[in-house]
Design a protein around this motif. Structure first.
Motif, PDB file in Angstrom:
ATOM      1  N   ASP A 153      44.285  34.307  38.001  1.00  0.00           N
ATOM      2  CA  ASP A 153      43.830  35.539  37.158  1.00  0.00           C
ATOM      3  C   ASP A 153      43.842  36.583  38.367  1.00  0.00           C
ATOM      4  O   ASP A 153      44.627  38.227  37.684  1.00  0.00           O
ATOM      5  N   ARG A 154      44.049  36.193  39.834  1.00  0.00           N
ATOM      6  CA  ARG A 154      44.127  37.446  41.205  1.00  0.00           C
ATOM      7  C   ARG A 154      44.736  37.701  40.845  1.00  0.00           C
ATOM      8  O   ARG A 154      44.726  39.251  41.374  1.00  0.00           O
ATOM      9  N   LEU A 155      46.354  37.389  40.524  1.00  0.00           N
ATOM     10  CA  LEU A 155      47.070  37.697  40.392  1.00  0.00           C
ATOM     11  C   LEU A 155      47.306  39.271  38.978  1.00  0.00           C
ATOM     12  O   LEU A 155      48.277  40.950  39.643  1.00  0.00           O
ATOM     13  N   VAL A 156      46.681  39.216  38.685  1.00  0.00           N
ATOM     14  CA  VAL A 156      46.820  40.481  37.368  1.00  0.00           C
ATOM     15  C   VAL A 156      45.979  41.049  38.092  1.00  0.00           C
ATOM     16  O   VAL A 156      46.510  42.490  37.914  1.00  0.00           O
ATOM     17  N   ILE A 157      44.852  41.141  38.557  1.00  0.00           N
ATOM     18  CA  ILE A 157      43.654  41.368  38.707  1.00  0.00           C
ATOM     19  C   ILE A 157      44.577  42.496  40.136  1.00  0.00           C
ATOM     20  O   ILE A 157      44.185  43.330  39.995  1.00  0.00           O
ATOM     21  N   GLN A 158      45.337  42.089  41.218  1.00  0.00           N
ATOM     22  CA  GLN A 158      46.012  42.585  42.559  1.00  0.00           C
ATOM     23  C   GLN A 158      46.965  43.257  41.336  1.00  0.00           C
ATOM     24  O   GLN A 158      47.270  44.812  42.597  1.00  0.00           O
ATOM     25  N   GLY A 169      47.183  45.176  38.551  1.00  0.00           N
ATOM     26  CA  GLY A 169      46.439  46.851  38.811  1.00  0.00           C
ATOM     27  C   GLY A 169      45.400  46.893  39.855  1.00  0.00           C
ATOM     28  O   GLY A 169      45.751  48.019  39.731  1.00  0.00           O
ATOM     29  N   PHE A 170      44.982  46.483  40.448  1.00  0.00           N
ATOM     30  CA  PHE A 170      44.349  47.509  41.990  1.00  0.00           C
ATOM     31  C   PHE A 170      46.085  47.949  42.453  1.00  0.00           C
ATOM     32  O   PHE A 170      44.805  49.059  43.173  1.00  0.00           O
ATOM     33  N   SER A 171      46.825  47.489  43.087  1.00  0.00           N
ATOM     34  CA  SER A 171      47.976  47.868  42.858  1.00  0.00           C
ATOM     35  C   SER A 171      48.371  49.461  42.856  1.00  0.00           C
ATOM     36  O   SER A 171      49.028  49.902  43.360  1.00  0.00           O
ATOM     37  N   GLN A 172      47.787  49.422  41.948  1.00  0.00           N
ATOM     38  CA  GLN A 172      48.757  51.274  41.171  1.00  0.00           C
ATOM     39  C   GLN A 172      48.620  51.907  41.902  1.00  0.00           C
ATOM     40  O   GLN A 172      49.366  52.792  41.766  1.00  0.00           O
ATOM     41  N   TRP A 199      35.997  44.749  48.486  1.00  0.00           N
ATOM     42  CA  TRP A 199      35.877  43.071  47.487  1.00  0.00           C
ATOM     43  C   TRP A 199      36.698  43.271  46.505  1.00  0.00           C
ATOM     44  O   TRP A 199      36.030  44.164  45.283  1.00  0.00           O
ATOM     45  N   THR A 200      38.083  43.139  46.250  1.00  0.00           N
ATOM     46  CA  THR A 200      38.496  43.085  45.358  1.00  0.00           C
ATOM     47  C   THR A 200      38.000  43.014  43.311  1.00  0.00           C
ATOM     48  O   THR A 200      37.570  43.487  42.419  1.00  0.00           O
ATOM     49  N   SER A 201      37.754  41.831  43.427  1.00  0.00           N
ATOM     50  CA  SER A 201      36.501  40.879  42.647  1.00  0.00           C
ATOM     51  C   SER A 201      36.010  39.584  43.142  1.00  0.00           C
ATOM     52  O   SER A 201      36.330  38.940  43.954  1.00  0.00           O
ATOM     53  N   ASP A 202      34.512  39.153  42.463  1.00  0.00           N
ATOM     54  CA  ASP A 202      34.695  37.985  42.702  1.00  0.00           C
ATOM     55  C   ASP A 202      34.818  36.963  42.249  1.00  0.00           C
ATOM     56  O   ASP A 202      35.012  35.225  42.098  1.00  0.00           O
ATOM     57  N   ASN A 203      36.063  37.082  41.289  1.00  0.00           N
ATOM     58  CA  ASN A 203      36.894  35.738  40.488  1.00  0.00           C
ATOM     59  C   ASN A 203      37.659  35.563  41.506  1.00  0.00           C
ATOM     60  O   ASN A 203      39.057  37.072  42.143  1.00  0.00           O
ATOM     61  N   THR A 259      40.291  45.805  36.711  1.00  0.00           N
ATOM     62  CA  THR A 259      41.452  46.672  37.411  1.00  0.00           C
ATOM     63  C   THR A 259      43.120  45.746  35.887  1.00  0.00           C
ATOM     64  O   THR A 259      43.996  44.905  36.688  1.00  0.00           O
ATOM     65  N   GLN A 260      42.776  45.430  34.821  1.00  0.00           N
ATOM     66  CA  GLN A 260      43.601  45.549  33.901  1.00  0.00           C
ATOM     67  C   GLN A 260      44.777  45.868  33.335  1.00  0.00           C
ATOM     68  O   GLN A 260      44.132  47.330  32.968  1.00  0.00           O
ATOM     69  N   ILE A 261      45.436  46.677  33.804  1.00  0.00           N
ATOM     70  CA  ILE A 261      46.401  47.637  33.048  1.00  0.00           C
ATOM     71  C   ILE A 261      46.553  47.908  31.538  1.00  0.00           C
ATOM     72  O   ILE A 261      47.002  46.237  30.896  1.00  0.00           O
ATOM     73  N   ALA A 262      46.232  48.993  31.010  1.00  0.00           N
ATOM     74  CA  ALA A 262      46.139  48.917  29.740  1.00  0.00           C
ATOM     75  C   ALA A 262      46.958  50.076  29.122  1.00  0.00           C
ATOM     76  O   ALA A 262      46.958  51.267  30.226  1.00  0.00           O
TER      77      ALA A 262
END
Ligand code: GLA
Length: 698
Positions: free
Chosen positions: A527-532, A534-537, A518-522, A178-181
């Protein structure tokens, strides 16, 4: 609310702040009129009456206007529906009728040559701006050749004419979901999809488009579309020669064939939901979240418990005593749900064996799971387990008994990933076996929670002996859904988590039958701040599981971070703990207890509040804010302080400028107007610092 125009051929759907209008022309073509801010029925009818300019040159009068473009006739856009028999390809429609039933509009067509019936469904609820669209196609029979559905999308969305569009997507891979592009859209097609049999880590089935690339977090027009399907899928964003943009989406990853309908059979597409927001990306996210909490996620009003999961602590080397020791420490920390991850079953002592044999490993749990489950309950926690039902290791009793139950092609290699193969859930015997195993498991011990994993993609998706094996791609997912639904009905107190090596199966379809993902194995907190972000979009914090694990993060990058930073990062979702608690010092355990206590206080706001992304995680200060009733909670993180400068003040959102707010930690009183305009200094310093701020309206 749905209003029908005087002629009975124009419809206006109105939600919380937006409208959607469509019309049947005199020639029974179903064309799009409006999607955006609210308009009146009179305005929709005026749009319907406006003369259409004739098409230019080689272009079609229908392309870019139709609600559900099909293959055939004067059309050159990507069709939402493509049907064929041996002799005839494409469709020609005769209107069958339209009906409004509460908040749902249904418009039906038939194709007498194919004996095909098509129903287009629209639903817009009064409390939301999300429009749910789906389609049903049926072979009406009673005879006639089978119909092959090469493609049957759920909907085609049409955007208004603008000078240009920017498209946002959420891309990723394992441990980096879930990284925003965001990129400018141009003529032709932009396609995102999964060809893997599951939703995939590579893209969430979601796109957002903002006009002229001008939307910001809180301002501007944003259109979003998201698909509710947990198998292969495709979303295509087309910019047509005249600049009009159409977005189609549905199950299946290409036009190779989706299903074959015999007389009497039908197919219902997943829902392809669409949303307009006039309040930027943040406004769009809040609207998606509110809709999912009100209408998609089961039991969303129930707050999710703080869980402990043993995976990162113990891996495959587990025992009853060791799990009990972890459970005692977790309970003392305030954890509410204790989850035993992989390796409790079959001969599962590493990832080479055991998948498929869903009975407790007798060496590890001699009396089954019940003694441990009882102990966990005795400690005041719920008890959960990990399963991966759709998979099998070749080294398992199940595979030895039923080697034909896996997806495979005759004479070809059975490709393994993580030493496992995919069971063919399109088969009734496989579904029935899994139902019996899982039902027995949930009956054998007081289990409150199931983490349902899926750790590889489809490769050799064959079904020897089946006449139309291609249907396996759709029917596997149908089988998965049916199995979860049946288990939920039989065990209504059990909650389910969707996992696929982290976030490989996150979509509106799975979320309509699971309690969290489960959002990510990371689990690296940075790193999670970025994944989160994206997820929260699209998805709300209420379903976004996040664990605090050990530092250094040996699994990923050896990064060292404070317990404070790890907790505040994970508190942005459904908090969990996943570290090796037997290695944590007494001070760390005590500190963790106070973070868990704090999380429980802010939990209703995090899990149910309106989310404002105050600053994106891009190296410096980042923050999210949840507004819920009289309280607002801010989670703020500083990745790195530069040049000894004080990090910028945080401007809050969603507050009443005329009210005052008391900081629950310092007692300081702040004016809403100042918090909104000048902001608040957070006092963060150095690297990887973090803080929770709680404000209550005075
Ligand atoms: C996947 C999950 C992990 C863990 C392991 C167990 O990778 O994402 O959280 O459950 O499987 O094998």
């Amino acid at each position: 609310m749905i209003e029908t125009g005087d002629t009975g051929r124009t419809w206006l759907l109105t939600g919380a702040s937006s409208s959607y209008a469509l019309q049947l022309t005199e020639r029974d073509e179903l064309v799009h009129l409006h999607w955006g801010p609210q308009i009146s029925l009179a305005a929709a009818e005026a749009l319907a009456a406006a003369p259409q300019p004739p098409p230019r040159g080689f272009e079609s009068a229908l392309d870019g206007r139709e609600e559900y473009p099909v293959e055939g006739g004067p059309r050159f856009v990507r069709p939402a529906l493509s049907v064929r028999t041996e002799e005839v390809r494409g469709t020609e429609w005769v209107l069958a009728g339209a009906a409004v039933d509460g908040d749902e509009l249904r418009i039906g067509f038939t194709d007498p040559v194919h004996r095909l019936a098509l129903d287009l469904h629209y639903r817009m609820r009064d409390d939301s701006d999300v429009i749910e669209r789906w389609a049903t196609v049926a072979h009406t029979g009673p005879d006639g050749p089978p119909l092959e559905l090469l493609r049957a999308d759920a909907a085609a969305w049409t955007l208004p004419a603008r000078d240009g569009w920017r498209m946002s997507r959420l891309h990723g891979r394992w441990a980096a979901e879930t990284q925003i592009a965001r990129t400018e859209l141009t003529y032709g097609e932009s396609v995102i999809s999964s060809r893997r049999g599951h939703t995939g880590h590579q893209h969430l089935p979601w796109v957002a488009l903002d006009a002229d690339g001008t939307a910001t977090e809180e301002h501007g027009e944003v259109y979003g579309c998201a698909l509710g399907w947990s198998g292969s899928w495709r979303i295509s964003v087309q910019q047509l020669p005249d600049g009009i943009v159409q977005i189609t989406g549905g199950a299946g990853h290409d036009d190779a064939g989706l299903l074959r309908l015999a007389p009497g059979e039908s197919y219902t597409t997943p829902v392809f939901a669409g949303l307009w927001s006039g309040a930027g990306f943040g406004g769009a996210s809040r609207a998606w979240h509110a809709w999912q909490l009100a209408h998609v996620v089961p039991d969303a009003e129930r707050l999710r418990p703080v869980l402990y999961n043993s995976w990162e602590a113990t891996g495959f080397d587990i025992s009853q005593d060791q799990q009990r020791a972890l459970a005692e420490r977790a309970a003392a920390m305030g954890v509410e749900l204790f989850v035993v991850d992989d390796a409790w079953f079959g001969r599962r002592t590493d990832d080479r064996a055991g998948l498929g044999d869903w009975t407790p490993n007798p060496d590890r749990f001699p009396a089954g799971l019940k003694p441990l489950a009882d102990e966990v309950h005795g400690l005041g926690m719920q008890f959960g387990i990990w399963v991966e039902p759709e998979m099998v290791n070749p080294d398992s009793d199940l595979y030895r008994a039923h080697p034909d139950w896996v997806q495979h092609f005759p004479g070809r290699t059975r490709t393994e990933f993580r030493h496992q193969l995919v069971l063919n859930l399109a088969r009734n015997d496989v579904r029935e076996y899994l139902w019996e195993q899982l039902d027995a498991l949930l009956t054998s011990a007081p289990i409150d929670y199931v983490k349902w994993d899926f750790n590889r993609s489809f490769t050799d998706a064959g079904w020897p002996g089946e006449e139309y094996a291609q249907k396996l791609w759709v029917e596997h997912v149908d089988g998965l859904y049916a199995l979860i639904d049946r288990l939920r009905a039989a065990h209504p107190s059990v909650a389910f988590e969707s996992c696929s090596g982290g976030g490989g199966r996150v979509d509106l379809g799975i979320l309509s039958r699971t309690d969290q993902v489960w959002t990510s194995d990371n689990t690296d907190p940075l790193d999670r701040l970025v994944i989160q972000e994206g997820f929260s979009q699209i998805h709300p914090a209420r379903v976004m599981a996040a664990w605090v694990t050990d530092s250094p993060n040996v699994q990923l990058n050896d990064r060292v971070s404070s317990l404070r930073f790890r907790f505040v990062s994970a508190m942005a979702g459904v908090l969990g703990v996943g570290g090796d608690l037997t290695e944590w010092s007494a001070e760390e355990l005590a500190e963790a207890r106070s973070w868990v206590d704090l999380y429980k206080e802010i939990r209703p706001h995090v899990q149910r509040g309106a989310l404002y992304r105050l600053r994106a995680p891009r190296g410096g200060l980042s923050a999210v804010q949840y507004v819920h009733g009289e309280e607002t909670v801010v989670l703020v993180w500083l990745e790195a302080q530069r040049y000894g400068e004080r990090p910028p003040a945080l401007r809050l959102r969603g507050l009443d400028p005329t009210a005052t707010y008391t900081c629950l930690d310092t007692g300081a009183v702040h004016h809403g107007s100042v918090l909104l305009h000048q902001g608040l200094h957070t006092g963060l310093r150095g690297d990887l610092d973090a803080r929770v701020l709680r404000l209550r309206r005075a």
